[in-house]
Enzyme design. Structure first.
Site, PDB file in Angstrom:
ATOM      1  N   TYR A  88       1.977  34.200  17.415  1.00  0.00           N
ATOM      2  CA  TYR A  88       3.007  33.250  17.819  1.00  0.00           C
ATOM      3  C   TYR A  88       4.263  33.978  18.284  1.00  0.00           C
ATOM      4  CZ  TYR A  88       6.938  30.041  17.221  1.00  0.00           C
ATOM      5  OH  TYR A  88       8.095  29.320  17.410  1.00  0.00           O
ATOM      6  N   LEU A 138       1.794  21.820  28.646  1.00  0.00           N
ATOM      7  CA  LEU A 138       2.023  23.260  28.673  1.00  0.00           C
ATOM      8  C   LEU A 138       0.763  24.050  29.009  1.00  0.00           C
ATOM      9  CD1 LEU A 138       4.361  23.832  25.587  1.00  0.00           C
ATOM     10  CD2 LEU A 138       4.993  23.505  27.977  1.00  0.00           C
ATOM     11  N   GLN A 179      10.375  17.674  17.841  1.00  0.00           N
ATOM     12  CA  GLN A 179      11.566  17.413  17.039  1.00  0.00           C
ATOM     13  C   GLN A 179      12.847  17.476  17.871  1.00  0.00           C
ATOM     14  OE1 GLN A 179      11.322  18.806  12.652  1.00  0.00           O
ATOM     15  NE2 GLN A 179      10.429  20.460  13.827  1.00  0.00           N
TER      16      GLN A 179
END
Length: 282
Positions: free
Chosen positions: A122, A34, A13
């Site tokens: 997370y 990544l 985004q």
């Protein structure tokens, strides 16, 4: 020709907006994955940029609970390798982090110097990434943000538009309070910070940048329905009644005062993002 600003996360985004900015070279997963921190560092060395912005991350909060190694690789090891490469080149590194590094207790806005205590994998992986960036020892800015949304892609706004067009009523969590942050404004803020750090390395540090005003997910959903002209009703529900694999913080308010003071960039009003919405699902 002056050196470009190198951005990671082209397909995301925020990265999509960065890719459209003059003087920015944005890399996607095909050029810098990544899961391969060494490749990310090599990309920085190859481009020899004026600054680096990391807008890439593992953002699947619930999925991280089942793959902590993958989340740590993407959100900690890769940013650490990027920050080290940037430090060795002597260029600033801007890194996007999250309100999820906090436990979500209380009701006052979290300050940058508050003690982190993530409640899920997370958040823990993002906190480890922050610490790796700092440990690299270079000029850097960590921008913690919240509830990133855009009028396209997969996010809360587009999900509400789709469901609102299909249903007469939705239940949405009402006891998690924070601020939606438009991805375009976050991209612009990252770019402004990167440019500022080139001349003002003394501004290195950890900051908060999020939209305004604070609201709940249910309140945000109602605003989306109203802006899009959708008749779908939104009913409040408690977090406890909507269990998820990863625990969510109830208080995601962020104190952005130090960011505005340092960089002269005000918090964006997320309601402006909704002005152009229609009843058509993107």
């Amino acid at each position: 020709m002056s050196a470009p600003i190198l951005a990671f996360g082209r397909s995301g985004q925020v990265g999509g907006y960065l890719a459209a900015m003059p003087g920015v070279v944005a890399l996607g997963r095909d050029a810098a994955d990544l899961s391969d921190p060494d490749a990310c560092a090599a990309a920085i060395r190859a481009h020899a940029p004026a600054a680096v912005i990391n807008a890439a991350a593992w953002t699947a909060v619930d999925a991280a609970e089942g793959d902590p190694r993958g989340a740590h690789l993407a959100n900690a090891a890769a940013p650490g390798a990027m920050a080290q490469a940037a430090a060795r080149l002597g260029v600033p590194f801007v890194h996007i982090s999250t309100d999820y590094v906090f436990d979500g207790s209380g009701d006052r806005p979290w300050r940058p110097d508050d003690t982190p205590a993530p409640r899920n994998v997370y958040g823990a992986s993002k906190l480890a990434g922050e610490r790796a960036v700092v440990a690299a020892g270079g000029v850097h800015a960590i921008l913690r943000t919240s509830w990133v949304v855009a009028p396209r892609g997969r996010n809360f706004v587009t999900t509400m538009l789709r469901l609102g067009a299909e249903r007469d009523r939705l239940t949405v969590v009402a006891d998690q309070i924070g601020a939606p942050t438009p991805a375009g404004d976050l991209a612009a803020a990252c770019h402004a910070v990167a440019r500022a750090l080139i001349d003002r390395p003394d501004l290195s540090g950890t900051y908060h940048y999020a939209g305004t005003p604070d609201t709940s997910w249910a309140g945000f959903a109602r605003a989306i329905m109203q802006a899009a002209g959708l008749a779908c009703a939104v009913a409040d529900i408690a977090t406890a009644d909507w269990p998820t694999p990863a625990a969510r913080p109830l208080n995601s308010r962020l104190d952005c005062g130090s960011f505005t003071a340092a960089f002269g960039v005000a918090r964006p009003d997320w309601r402006a993002l909704l002005h152009d919405l229609t009843g058509d699902t993107p």
